[in-house]
Design an enzyme around this catalytic site. Structure first.
Site, PDB file in Angstrom:
ATOM      1  N   ARG A  72       0.891  -1.169   0.000  1.00  0.00           N
ATOM      2  CA  ARG A  72       0.000   0.000   0.000  1.00  0.00           C
ATOM      3  C   ARG A  72       0.924   1.213   0.000  1.00  0.00           C
ATOM      4  O   ARG A  72       1.749   1.364   0.909  1.00  0.00           O
ATOM      5  CB  ARG A  72      -0.907   0.000   1.227  1.00  0.00           C
ATOM      6  CG  ARG A  72      -1.650   1.321   1.386  1.00  0.00           C
ATOM      7  CD  ARG A  72      -2.730   1.261   2.439  1.00  0.00           C
ATOM      8  NE  ARG A  72      -3.869   0.503   1.981  1.00  0.00           N
ATOM      9  CZ  ARG A  72      -5.085   0.535   2.547  1.00  0.00           C
ATOM     10  NH1 ARG A  72      -5.284   1.306   3.600  1.00  0.00           N
ATOM     11  NH2 ARG A  72      -6.078  -0.177   2.079  1.00  0.00           N
ATOM     12  N   HIS A  93      -7.676   1.061  -6.121  1.00  0.00           N
ATOM     13  CA  HIS A  93      -7.820   0.164  -4.970  1.00  0.00           C
ATOM     14  C   HIS A  93      -8.473  -1.124  -5.508  1.00  0.00           C
ATOM     15  O   HIS A  93      -9.626  -1.428  -5.215  1.00  0.00           O
ATOM     16  CB  HIS A  93      -8.679   0.839  -3.897  1.00  0.00           C
ATOM     17  CG  HIS A  93      -8.579   0.196  -2.550  1.00  0.00           C
ATOM     18  ND1 HIS A  93      -7.769  -0.891  -2.284  1.00  0.00           N
ATOM     19  CD2 HIS A  93      -9.186   0.499  -1.355  1.00  0.00           C
ATOM     20  CE1 HIS A  93      -7.886  -1.240  -1.021  1.00  0.00           C
ATOM     21  NE2 HIS A  93      -8.736  -0.413  -0.433  1.00  0.00           N
ATOM     22  N   GLN A 100     -10.083  -4.029  -3.275  1.00  0.00           N
ATOM     23  CA  GLN A 100     -11.346  -3.594  -2.676  1.00  0.00           C
ATOM     24  C   GLN A 100     -12.496  -3.756  -3.671  1.00  0.00           C
ATOM     25  O   GLN A 100     -13.537  -4.355  -3.364  1.00  0.00           O
ATOM     26  CB  GLN A 100     -11.218  -2.110  -2.257  1.00  0.00           C
ATOM     27  CG  GLN A 100     -12.507  -1.500  -1.755  1.00  0.00           C
ATOM     28  CD  GLN A 100     -12.871  -1.975  -0.367  1.00  0.00           C
ATOM     29  OE1 GLN A 100     -12.068  -1.865   0.557  1.00  0.00           O
ATOM     30  NE2 GLN A 100     -14.073  -2.504  -0.203  1.00  0.00           N
ATOM     31  N   ASP A 159     -17.494   6.727  -0.642  1.00  0.00           N
ATOM     32  CA  ASP A 159     -16.195   6.655   0.031  1.00  0.00           C
ATOM     33  C   ASP A 159     -15.941   8.022   0.648  1.00  0.00           C
ATOM     34  O   ASP A 159     -16.642   9.000   0.339  1.00  0.00           O
ATOM     35  CB  ASP A 159     -15.098   6.288  -0.988  1.00  0.00           C
ATOM     36  CG  ASP A 159     -13.732   6.081  -0.361  1.00  0.00           C
ATOM     37  OD1 ASP A 159     -13.651   5.926   0.873  1.00  0.00           O
ATOM     38  OD2 ASP A 159     -12.725   6.066  -1.106  1.00  0.00           O
ATOM     39  N   CYS A 172     -16.323   1.337   1.363  1.00  0.00           N
ATOM     40  CA  CYS A 172     -15.125   0.536   1.665  1.00  0.00           C
ATOM     41  C   CYS A 172     -14.626   0.743   3.090  1.00  0.00           C
ATOM     42  O   CYS A 172     -13.932  -0.111   3.623  1.00  0.00           O
ATOM     43  CB  CYS A 172     -14.026   0.840   0.658  1.00  0.00           C
ATOM     44  SG  CYS A 172     -13.431   2.541   0.742  1.00  0.00           S
ATOM     45  N   ARG A 187     -13.610  -9.298   1.789  1.00  0.00           N
ATOM     46  CA  ARG A 187     -12.240  -9.047   1.313  1.00  0.00           C
ATOM     47  C   ARG A 187     -11.372 -10.290   1.533  1.00  0.00           C
ATOM     48  O   ARG A 187     -10.505 -10.602   0.727  1.00  0.00           O
ATOM     49  CB  ARG A 187     -11.631  -7.849   2.055  1.00  0.00           C
ATOM     50  CG  ARG A 187     -12.429  -6.574   1.983  1.00  0.00           C
ATOM     51  CD  ARG A 187     -11.980  -5.602   0.956  1.00  0.00           C
ATOM     52  NE  ARG A 187     -10.588  -5.446   0.687  1.00  0.00           N
ATOM     53  CZ  ARG A 187      -9.794  -4.469   1.145  1.00  0.00           C
ATOM     54  NH1 ARG A 187     -10.281  -3.558   1.952  1.00  0.00           N
ATOM     55  NH2 ARG A 187      -8.520  -4.402   0.770  1.00  0.00           N
TER      56      ARG A 187
HETATM   57  N1   CP Z   1     -11.192  -0.355   2.828  1.00  0.00           N
HETATM   58  C1   CP Z   1      -9.909  -0.442   3.202  1.00  0.00           C
HETATM   59  O1   CP Z   1      -9.008  -0.640   2.373  1.00  0.00           O
HETATM   60  O2   CP Z   1      -9.697  -0.319   4.527  1.00  0.00           O
HETATM   61  P1   CP Z   1      -8.309  -0.107   5.242  1.00  0.00           P
HETATM   62  O3   CP Z   1      -7.775   1.235   4.782  1.00  0.00           O
HETATM   63  O4   CP Z   1      -8.616  -0.122   6.703  1.00  0.00           O
HETATM   64  O5   CP Z   1      -7.370  -1.199   4.835  1.00  0.00           O
HETATM   65  N1  NVA Z   2     -10.144   6.630  -0.869  1.00  0.00           N
HETATM   66  C1  NVA Z   2      -9.692   6.189   0.433  1.00  0.00           C
HETATM   67  C2  NVA Z   2      -9.864   4.715   0.562  1.00  0.00           C
HETATM   68  C3  NVA Z   2      -9.488   4.157   1.895  1.00  0.00           C
HETATM   69  C4  NVA Z   2      -9.628   2.666   1.983  1.00  0.00           C
HETATM   70  C5  NVA Z   2      -8.254   6.600   0.634  1.00  0.00           C
HETATM   71  O1  NVA Z   2      -7.455   6.460  -0.293  1.00  0.00           O
HETATM   72  O2  NVA Z   2      -7.930   7.055   1.724  1.00  0.00           O
END
Ligand code: CP
Ligand code: NVA
Length: 309
Positions: A108, A135, A138, A227, A267, A293
């Site tokens: 990530r 993402h 997800q 989101d 999400c 997930r």
């Molecule tokens: N939805 C999601 O990716 O959650 P986290 O940021 O907690 O991993």
């Molecule tokens: N769009 C959000 C998703 C988090 C899972 C971010 O990037 O922070």
């Protein structure tokens, strides 16, 4: 060996295979505990190395359980403990070590370029656990959740997104093209998908419409996605941006424009974009969404290891 970086680069038939395998494995686990292996333990002896350069709760836990249920193990590296993070070691050398010690790498990160750079030097699969532009784990999982709840292929449903044009929406747009479903996006004009995304939609003849009125976006929807308006590391004037989205809040009034049995997905983590009453209503399937997930990521791991049937 296959990488899992962006949905748009993965053949639709492989994405469908991932979902079929997820369903098959999920159904077989009904009586098992979280840490029990699937009977065949296909990734026994394998190590997934995870690295989070941004916060995570769900992705971290679901990959931990995914690899564990497949018989493998995971190790989570802390960014601040690595030489890479303070410029003391190159991606090239880090990738060589990761490849020698581990069997797959989940990252990530705040940089899309890092995936390309790692890919060049890794001899193990890399999985995108969220980047500034996408993402994918997800959204593939969310396609699974939609079909599980609606008991229909997603291509037969009307999907709406009300919110920011961010990484999660980009992956939803890619999914809409791969799985051929209608997608209506509701967002303020200032926060519409950028030109690159619009070109991608046009080039692939996506069934995607953009509205600056949330009511139009959710009209007749089977599913409403949202989101956070402010994503992690979103370097904006937060107050100003939230103001732009004031009329895009998902509340009971807005839900009335959708179908009666419309579901709400998010999400997580959430912000003020969704009203508490909707979030806690029977329409909201966010907890099931989060749990799925695990199942879809198990399949993604098998895909990366070349073990998908
Ligand atoms: N939805 C999601 O990716 O959650 P986290 O940021 O907690 O991993
Ligand atoms: N769009 C959000 C998703 C988090 C899972 C971010 O990037 O922070």
């Amino acid at each position: 060996m296959k990488h899992f970086i962006n949905l748009k680069d993965i053949p639709a038939k492989d994405l469908r295979k991932i979902l079929i395998e997820a369903k098959r494995r999920k159904n077989k686990r009904k009586k098992l505990n979280n840490l029990d292996f699937d009977k065949d333990a296909p990734l026994k002896g394998k190590l997934l190395i995870q690295m989070f350069e941004k916060s995570s709760l769900r992705t971290r836990l679901s990959f931990f359980l995914a690899i564990s249920q497949l018989g493998g193990k995971t190790l989570t590296l802390r960014r601040d403990e690595l030489h890479l993070s303070n410029g003391g070691e190159s991606i090239k050398d880090t990738a060589k070590i990761l490849s020698n010690f581990g069997d797959a790498f989940m990252l990530r990160t705040d940089s899309d370029e890092k995936f390309e750079e790692f890919k060049k030097h890794l001899s193990i699969p890399i999985i995108n656990g969220l980047s500034p532009s996408s993402h994918p784990t997800q959204i593939l999982s969310d396609v699974y959740t939609v079909e599980e709840i609606k008991k229909k292929p997603i291509s037969k449903l009307n999907i709406a997104w009300v919110g920011d044009s961010n990484n999660v929406l980009n992956s939803l747009i890619a999914a809409s093209i791969k799985f051929v479903f209608n997608l209506k996006v509701g967002c303020p004009k200032k926060y519409q998908p950028n030109q690159n995304i619009m070109n991608y939609i046009k080039k692939n003849k996506g069934k995607i419409s953009i509205y600056n009125d949330p009511k139009k976006a959710v009209q007749g929807a089977d599913v409403i996605f949202s989101d956070k308006v402010i994503s992690m590391n979103d370097k904006v004037n937060k107050k100003k941006k939230l103001d732009y989205f004031r009329n895009f809040r998902i509340n009971k009034k807005l839900m009335r424009f959708a179908k009666k049995d419309c579901i709400f997905l998010h999400c997580l983590p959430r912000g003020p974009e969704v009203d508490e009453k909707v979030f806690l209503s029977k329409h909201s399937k966010v907890w099931q969404q989060a749990l799925n997930r695990i199942h879809v990521q198990k399949s993604i791991l098998l895909y990366c290891f070349g073990k998908l049937r």
